[in-house]
Motif scaffolding. Structure first.
Motif, PDB file in Angstrom:
ATOM      1  N   SER A  37       2.638   1.543  -3.406  1.00 42.70           N
ATOM      2  CA  SER A  37       1.670   2.009  -4.402  1.00 42.70           C
ATOM      3  C   SER A  37       1.475   3.519  -4.287  1.00 42.70           C
ATOM      4  CB  SER A  37       0.348   1.264  -4.178  1.00 42.70           C
ATOM      5  OG  SER A  37      -0.650   1.766  -4.985  1.00 42.70           O
ATOM      6  N   GLN A  38       1.340   3.985  -3.057  1.00 37.54           N
ATOM      7  CA  GLN A  38       1.159   5.427  -2.826  1.00 37.54           C
ATOM      8  C   GLN A  38       2.393   6.210  -3.300  1.00 37.54           C
ATOM      9  OE1 GLN A  38       0.389   6.505   1.256  1.00 37.54           O
ATOM     10  NE2 GLN A  38       0.469   8.690   0.816  1.00 37.54           N
ATOM     11  N   SER A  97       0.840  -1.209   0.000  1.00 37.41           N
ATOM     12  CA  SER A  97       0.000   0.000   0.000  1.00 37.41           C
ATOM     13  C   SER A  97       0.870   1.251   0.000  1.00 37.41           C
ATOM     14  CB  SER A  97      -0.904   0.036   1.227  1.00 37.41           C
ATOM     15  OG  SER A  97      -1.403  -1.236   1.505  1.00 37.41           O
ATOM     16  N   PHE A  98       1.929   1.241   0.801  1.00 37.78           N
ATOM     17  CA  PHE A  98       2.831   2.399   0.864  1.00 37.78           C
ATOM     18  C   PHE A  98       3.624   2.537  -0.438  1.00 37.78           C
ATOM     19  CE2 PHE A  98       3.460   3.281   5.720  1.00 37.78           C
ATOM     20  CZ  PHE A  98       2.093   3.454   5.847  1.00 37.78           C
TER      21      PHE A  98
END
Lengths: 141, 117
Positions: free
Chosen positions: A74-75, A71-72
């Protein structure tokens, strides 16, 4: 996370938990793009896991509710106008490709990738880690 | 101080968790780097950021923050706000800059008595 090398350290942990024997990390630079590719031959993901992989509220860790690694990453890619792709490799394992626009002002520095590789190799001597940095020449069009 | 009082005094727009505004705020934290918030924010803190990615909801949930104020007129997408409702995370927004919002919170007494700064 302050630089790309910390993301690599984090994502490589996923490969280790998936019992990978080979983890191939590539940084490919082509024109204004920088692609971080992490390939492993671990147990992979099923379709459902693949769909949810960059959801921070999804994890395969037992007893845990959150999974922030992908998730990090991707961000971090999205902040430069890029994206994250996760796909199954033919055969075994998965391939993660984070595509960054390296000239974007929000692009994180690469950090000390050599040190990251030393840490991974020293802490998991049973796993074959390979790192490659490739600069591809291409038309700017 | 309760969140409701902060929402009224700072004229914030509540985007999720509007039924949870009796929550107590204990100090605050300002950062746009999520790993830093994971490392340094404290339970009950109000978090001021310009980030809108769904990852902020998971960070607030893990750290049990009292709420998130998103500055500069930015707003998360609907999917993120749905997650916030599910996780009982209060997301607020304002057109003001982080500097102004933090100053006003400090004037209200938020964080003035933090010992471990």
């Amino acid at each position: 996370m302050e630089d790309i090398s910390l993301h690599i350290l984090d994502i490589a942990e996923n490969s280790l938990r998936a019992c990978a024997k080979n983890v191939h990390i590539r940084i490919i630079e082509k024109n204004e793009k920088l692609i971080l590719e992490i390939e492993d031959d671990g147990k992979g993901m099923n379709e459902d896991q693949l769909q949810k992989a960059d959801d921070p509220f999804f994890t395969t860790k037992e007893g845990k509710k959150f999974g922030l690694g992908l998730s990090f990453l991707s961000q971090a890619a999205e902040e430069t106008g890029g994206n994250l792709k996760i796909e199954r490799r033919t055969g075994k394992g998965i391939r993660i490709s984070a595509c960054f626009n390296k000239n974007n002002i929000d692009m994180k520095p690469l950090g000390d990738i050599k040190k990251t590789m030393r840490v991974l190799k020293a802490s998991h001597p049973e796993v074959n880690f390979v790192f490659e940095q490739i600069v591809e020449q291409g038309d700017s069009a | 101080m309760r969140l409701l009082e902060i929402v009224n005094k700072l004229n914030l727009t509540v985007l999720s968790g509007s039924d949870l505004l009796d929550r107590e705020v204990i100090g605050g934290y300002v950062s746009d780097m999520l790993s830093d918030v994971l490392a340094n924010s404290k339970k009950g803190n109000i978090w001021i950021t310009l980030q809108t990615h769904v990852n902020i909801i998971s960070v607030a949930s893990i750290k049990e923050l009292s709420g998130i104020i998103i500055v500069n007129g930015r707003k998360p997408d609907d999917d993120s706000l749905k997650k916030a409702e599910d996780e009982k995370i209060i997301v607020m927004c304002t057109d003001e800059r982080a500097f102004q919002i933090v100053g006003k919170l400090y004037e209200l007494g938020i964080g003035k008595n933090d010992e471990n700064v």
